[in-house]
Design a protein around this motif. Structure first.
Motif, short mmCIF file in Angstrom:
data_model
loop_
_atom_site.label_atom_id
_atom_site.label_comp_id
_atom_site.label_asym_id
_atom_site.label_seq_id
_atom_site.Cartn_x
_atom_site.Cartn_y
_atom_site.Cartn_z
N GLY A 225 -5.86 4.22 7.18
CA GLY A 225 -5.00 5.19 7.86
C GLY A 225 -3.81 5.69 7.06
O GLY A 225 -3.01 6.47 7.57
N LEU A 226 -3.68 5.26 5.81
CA LEU A 226 -2.54 5.66 4.99
C LEU A 226 -2.80 7.04 4.39
O LEU A 226 -3.82 7.26 3.76
CB LEU A 226 -2.30 4.64 3.88
N ARG A 227 -1.87 7.94 4.57
CA ARG A 227 -2.00 9.30 4.07
C ARG A 227 -0.81 9.68 3.20
O ARG A 227 0.25 9.08 3.28
CB ARG A 227 -2.10 10.30 5.24
N ALA A 228 -1.01 10.71 2.39
CA ALA A 228 0.08 11.21 1.56
C ALA A 228 1.14 11.87 2.44
O ALA A 228 0.84 12.39 3.51
CB ALA A 228 -0.45 12.23 0.55
N ILE A 229 2.37 11.79 1.99
CA ILE A 229 3.47 12.43 2.69
C ILE A 229 3.58 13.86 2.18
O ILE A 229 3.89 14.08 1.01
CB ILE A 229 4.80 11.69 2.46
N LYS A 230 3.33 14.82 3.04
CA LYS A 230 3.37 16.22 2.62
C LYS A 230 4.80 16.73 2.65
O LYS A 230 5.56 16.45 3.57
CB LYS A 230 2.48 17.07 3.53
N GLU A 231 5.13 17.49 1.60
CA GLU A 231 6.45 18.08 1.55
C GLU A 231 6.56 19.21 2.55
O GLU A 231 5.57 19.81 2.97
CB GLU A 231 6.73 18.62 0.14
N GLU A 232 7.78 19.50 2.95
CA GLU A 232 8.01 20.57 3.90
C GLU A 232 7.45 21.87 3.36
O GLU A 232 7.69 22.25 2.20
CB GLU A 232 9.51 20.72 4.15
N ALA B 102 0.83 -1.20 0.00
CA ALA B 102 0.00 0.00 0.00
C ALA B 102 0.87 1.25 0.00
O ALA B 102 0.57 2.24 -0.69
CB ALA B 102 -0.94 0.00 1.21
N LYS B 103 1.95 1.22 0.75
CA LYS B 103 2.87 2.37 0.79
C LYS B 103 3.54 2.57 -0.56
O LYS B 103 3.77 3.71 -1.00
CB LYS B 103 3.92 2.18 1.88
N ASP B 104 3.85 1.47 -1.24
CA ASP B 104 4.45 1.58 -2.57
C ASP B 104 3.47 2.25 -3.54
O ASP B 104 3.88 3.05 -4.40
CB ASP B 104 4.83 0.19 -3.09
N VAL B 105 2.19 1.90 -3.42
CA VAL B 105 1.16 2.54 -4.25
C VAL B 105 1.10 4.02 -3.93
O VAL B 105 1.06 4.88 -4.84
CB VAL B 105 -0.21 1.88 -4.03
N ARG B 106 1.07 4.34 -2.64
CA ARG B 106 1.03 5.75 -2.21
C ARG B 106 2.21 6.54 -2.78
O ARG B 106 2.05 7.64 -3.31
CB ARG B 106 1.03 5.80 -0.69
N ASP B 107 3.41 5.95 -2.69
CA ASP B 107 4.60 6.65 -3.17
C ASP B 107 4.55 6.85 -4.69
O ASP B 107 5.00 7.88 -5.20
CB ASP B 107 5.86 5.86 -2.80
N HIS B 108 4.00 5.88 -5.40
CA HIS B 108 3.85 6.01 -6.86
C HIS B 108 2.87 7.13 -7.19
O HIS B 108 3.09 7.91 -8.13
CB HIS B 108 3.37 4.68 -7.43
N MET B 109 1.80 7.23 -6.43
CA MET B 109 0.83 8.30 -6.64
C MET B 109 1.43 9.67 -6.36
O MET B 109 1.05 10.68 -6.98
CB MET B 109 -0.39 8.10 -5.74
N MET B 110 2.38 9.74 -5.44
CA MET B 110 2.98 11.02 -5.05
C MET B 110 3.84 11.63 -6.14
O MET B 110 4.16 12.82 -6.09
CB MET B 110 3.85 10.83 -3.79
#
Length: 470
Positions: free
Chosen positions: A261-268, A216-224
């Motif tokens: 509970g998986l969310r996008a990683i927001k940039e600084e 799931a995290k790999d999918v999230r990172d690909h979407m990012m």
């Protein structure tokens, strides 16, 4: 739009590349007018990064994705939609079971009870009939049998003892599209886009029970990659909802949703989502209203006037039927209710909304203009009608207001702010705004009492706005 830049010593003309500020680059492309109802947007805007080098590096992939999106939309417009995901093993088995049952065989048959079992004999004869036209190998076995015929033979030979194939990601997508999205073209397109990204990482044949949190995290990172955090969170919401629905409907007890509970990683430097839109101030509202009344058609003008004085969502107003209007009540109101041509966002959205001042006048005008019809705003009560109204009013807002965080939906934010300023707590806003507060008391109370309270709140908010010029 063309952007000419120098990169790695060469001069490059890059179409649709736009620099918004010193630290913001994006891909921006207008959607052809005949495709806007299909895609659900007037333009495609995708962040490319904070510097020129990153933007140029990401550009080819984003450009190709947009080209594919437009090509698919053109195909749909011409009656040639994108091909569906191939049939999954679960699809094939279900169709085979239905076919065998339609031939009159017992769906609960578990095998021959004797050598002369008529059910078993009939099944064997039918299995041979299914593959009769295929060539055979040296051992007399048919070769090149189509998957659907192979599955029919398996059902005929094994009956109810045949194990059900484990659901795959393709099954999740198909189930969600069929039973949750249904005929909503805009949501169909978005769901297809989201699962295309999921399939690029995990593949459509990946079993549900084999997907882990890291997947799931790999999918999230690909979407990012090249997308804003808010867009990725929206995509993840769709995947999460599809998984939850599949787990329930396919009886996958014990299967955990890895996207919970998986969310996008927001940039600084990314700000909170609540700042993505600003409410209108007094001057902006006056300018926008003037432009709407000058540039938009009569239905859009009336919709705007209702939105301005009620805080409703656009679709809640554009989808009103004449029967939803109640002017003979001591407090005139509109009944925001679910119907086949306009679904509501949440259960809490169903409510009575009081009409005060110009909103009441606009509704009366709309009743007169729509006399003899079913809908209050026939221009917009159609597929993607709310999007059409939004686009029309948004163009007027952009022409009148420089702050790009002020949009048509900012009318709703304005009413929300006025309720706070009038002294009403967040937990009280739901009665008027149609939002769930998480408070159990929100589910109690009769319609009459709730309308009375909503009326007092709205009246206080609008009086405050008039008094202070907000």
């Amino acid at each position: 739009m063309w952007y000419t830049t120098r990169y790695t010593g060469m001069r490059i003309d890059v179409e649709y590349l736009q620099q918004r500020s010193k630290t913001a680059w994006r891909y921006r492309r207008r959607v052809p007018s005949n495709l806007r109802d299909i895609i659900g947007k007037t333009e495609l805007v995708i962040p490319l990064g904070s510097d020129k080098r990153t933007a140029i590096a990401r550009y080819p992939k984003i450009h190709n994705e947009v080209e594919r999106t437009l090509k698919a939309a053109f195909g749909q417009l011409n009656g040639k939609p994108e091909p569906n995901t191939p049939a999954t093993p679960l699809d094939l088995q279900r169709k085979a079971l239905a076919t065998v049952s339609s031939w009159g065989f017992d769906p609960d048959w578990y095998g021959a009870e004797s050598d002369d079992d008529p059910e078993a004999i009939g099944r064997d004869m039918m299995a041979e009939h299914v593959v009769r036209d295929y060539p055979v190998d040296d051992n007399g076995n048919p070769v090149g049998v189509k998957p659907e015929h192979t599955q029919i033979v398996r059902v005929l030979r094994q009956g109810a003892s045949l194990e059900t194939p484990p659901p795959t990601l393709a099954d999740v997508k198909k189930l969600y599209l069929k039973e949750r999205v249904r005929d909503d073209t805009k949501k169909q397109n978005e769901t297809n886009r989201v699962f295309k990204l999921v399939f690029e990482v995990l593949g459509p044949t990946r079993r549900l029970d084999g997907i882990r949190r890291q997947d799931a995290k790999d999918v999230r990172d690909h979407m990012m990659d090249g997308r804003a955090a808010s867009s990725v969170d929206r995509y993840l919401n769709i995947v999460r909802a599809a998984f939850n629905y599949a787990i329930t409907e396919l009886d996958l007890e014990g299967t955990r949703n890895p996207f919970i509970g998986l969310r996008a990683i927001k940039e600084e430097g990314d700000g909170p989502d609540r700042r993505s839109r600003n409410p209108f101030n007094g001057d902006q509202l006056k300018a926008a209203r003037t432009q709407v009344l000058r540039a938009c058609n009569k239905d859009a003008q009336r919709v705007w006037r209702i939105l301005e004085k009620t805080g409703c969502r656009i679709a809640e107003v554009t989808g009103l039927r004449r029967s939803d209007v109640h002017l003979d009540h001591r407090i005139p109101y509109i009944d925001v209710e679910w119907h086949e041509d306009r679904r509501l966002k949440t259960k809490a959205s169903r409510r009575w909304v009081p009409l005060i001042g110009d909103a009441l006048a606009a509704v009366k005008e709309a009743l007169h203009a729509s006399e003899g019809g079913q809908y209050l705003f026939p221009t917009f009560c159609k597929h993607n009608g709310a999007s059409s109204a939004s686009s029309m009013m948004s163009r007027a807002v952009r022409a009148a207001v420089e702050d790009r965080k002020v949009v048509t939906h900012s009318l709703r934010h304005r009413i929300k702010d006025l309720l706070w300023l009038a002294g009403y707590a967040e937990t009280e806003h739901g009665l008027l705004m149609g939002q769930s507060t998480g408070n159990v008391s929100h589910d109690y109370g009769g319609d009459e009492a709730r309308l009375e309270v909503a009326y007092r709140m709205l009246k206080a908010a609008l009086e405050l706005a008039d008094r202070e010029g907000r």
